[in-house]
Design an enzyme around this catalytic site. Structure first.
Site, PDB file in Angstrom:
ATOM      1  N   CYS A 110       0.815  -1.224   0.000  1.00 60.19           N
ATOM      2  CA  CYS A 110       0.000   0.000   0.000  1.00 60.19           C
ATOM      3  C   CYS A 110       0.848   1.274   0.000  1.00 60.19           C
ATOM      4  CB  CYS A 110      -0.935   0.017   1.202  1.00 60.19           C
ATOM      5  SG  CYS A 110      -1.967  -1.442   1.293  1.00 60.19           S
ATOM      6  N   HIS A 245      -3.195   7.104   3.087  1.00 60.97           N
ATOM      7  CA  HIS A 245      -3.657   5.833   2.524  1.00 60.97           C
ATOM      8  C   HIS A 245      -5.050   5.545   3.070  1.00 60.97           C
ATOM      9  CE1 HIS A 245      -4.058   1.789   1.335  1.00 60.97           C
ATOM     10  NE2 HIS A 245      -3.704   1.242   2.478  1.00 60.97           N
ATOM     11  N   ASN A 275     -10.146  -0.084   0.708  1.00 60.90           N
ATOM     12  CA  ASN A 275      -8.685   0.004   0.626  1.00 60.90           C
ATOM     13  C   ASN A 275      -8.236  -0.523  -0.744  1.00 60.90           C
ATOM     14  OD1 ASN A 275      -5.932  -0.419   0.822  1.00 60.90           O
ATOM     15  ND2 ASN A 275      -6.008  -1.277   2.884  1.00 60.90           N
TER      16      ASN A 275
END
Ligand code: UT7
EC number: 2.3.1.180
Length: 319
Positions: A110, A245, A275
């Site tokens: 990520c 994020h 996500n």
């Protein structure tokens, strides 16, 4: 000399899966998912390949930057992996765009987009004038166990791209890695050599200690934002936007509280996409850019965390 962002683009697959959809086959509920994460829906690649969404985001970013694929000097693709182990996704994007430059994938989970910006920055330091496409894409729907309610509800698919040219928008950038196999991992099948027969192959799906990653994430956002703004010579309060994020709204709220910053400084887009791993930050960058929210001098911090465990943060002043 570092870089300036001259174009952004993004793409989401068209199939939307709501929390109610997931509750049809998982022991979960809309209320649980929203209260623990802020996620309401996610986009899933059903008819699209990973290359399809990566290409769409890249084409959008190039159009926004008003440059042609042949002008690109490098393509960096932060991703956990494309449709094939090889060719890399970056090479397939290069082929489909009709570009001719060197191209490679980069895996920092990520945190991949910020890792990609840091690698791009090194190229600008070495080569001066260049045009670099950083296209971050992940299809987490192919990597989670759809029987596991603790992880399946968290993720979605997407792609976000930026075109960079030489400039001085990047004010500071930093990366970290703390190797940790237990907190978050996606095992690979071990192959089928006869001598390995009989050994169990782990299922190639995401395994995560959610609470451990949660604690790591809140602490990482706080320490990374403090140190990257210090390196940039500005106060946290001077930032116009913090784009974290987009993993879990509670993680972002927890970090804002610890930093004593208004949550309004943080851009929250967890609700519609979940996500999307490496794509989550450039998806938001593109939305804000297209909505005209960035002016010359706008100060933006990006802060990412993820598998590895990795983190990355930077401060950018819009040109
Ligand atoms: O990009 C980085 C990737 N990862 C992350 O950012 C994830 C970071 N971690 C998190 O966001 C949170 O830890 C989660 C959202 C994953 C979990 O939230 P939590 O508040 O830490 O919940 P928990 O794991 O402590 O689980 C609490 C309860 C458990 O039940 P019991 O043992 O208390 O009876 C779970 O079995 O919630 C249960 N549970 C669920 N219930 C309904 C776990 N998943 C679900 C679900 N629906 N989907």
């Amino acid at each position: 000399m570092s870089f300036t962002i001259i174009g952004t683009g993004s793409a989401l697959p068209k199939t939307i899966q709501t929390n109610e959809d997931l509750a049809q086959f998982l022991d979960t509920s809309h209320e649980w998912i929203v209260s623990r994460t802020g996620i309401e829906a996610r986009h899933i690649c059903v008819d699209e390949s990973i290359l399809d969404i990566a290409l769409e985001a890249s084409v959008n970013a190039l159009a926004n930057a008003q440059i042609k694929p042949a002008e690109l000097d490098l393509i960096i693709c932060p991703t956990l992996g494309g449709d094939t182990v090889t060719p890399s996704l970056a090479c397939l994007i290069q082929e489909q765009l009709g570009a001719t430059c060197p191209s490679f994938d980069l895996n920092a989970a990520c945190s991949g987009f910020v890792y990609g910006l840091d690698v791009a920055d090194a190229y600008f330091s070495r080569n001066g004038d260049m045009k670099i496409l950083v296209i971050a894409v992940d299809a987490m729907s192919k990597l989670v166990d759809w029987q596991d309610r603790a992880t399946a509800v968290l993720f979605g698919d997407g792609a976000g791209a930026t075109v960079l040219t030489s400039g001085d928008s990047l004010k500071a950038i930093q990366l970290t890695a703390v190797g940790n196999q237990h907190a978050l991992s996606i095992p690979w099948p071990k192959g089928n050599h006869p001598l390995t027969t009989g050994q169990p192959h782990p299922a190639p799906y995401l395994l995560m200690d959610g609470p451990e990653v949660y604690r790591f994430a809140v602490a990482a956002i706080c320490s990374d934002l403090r140190s990257v703004t210090q390196k940039a010579g500005i106060a946290l309060a001077d930032l116009d936007y913090i784009i974290p994020h987009q993993a879990n709204q509670r993680i972002i709220e927890g970090a804002a509280k610890r930093l004593k910053l208004s949550i309004d400084k943080f851009v929250l887009r967890v609700d519609g996409c979940g996500n999307t791993s490496a794509a989550s930050i450039p998806l938001v960058l593109d939305e804000l850019n297209r909505n005209g929210l960035f002016k010359s001098g706008t100060r933006i911090a990006l802060t990412a965390f993820g598998g590895g465990l990795t983190t990355g943060a930077c401060v950018i002043e819009w040109a």
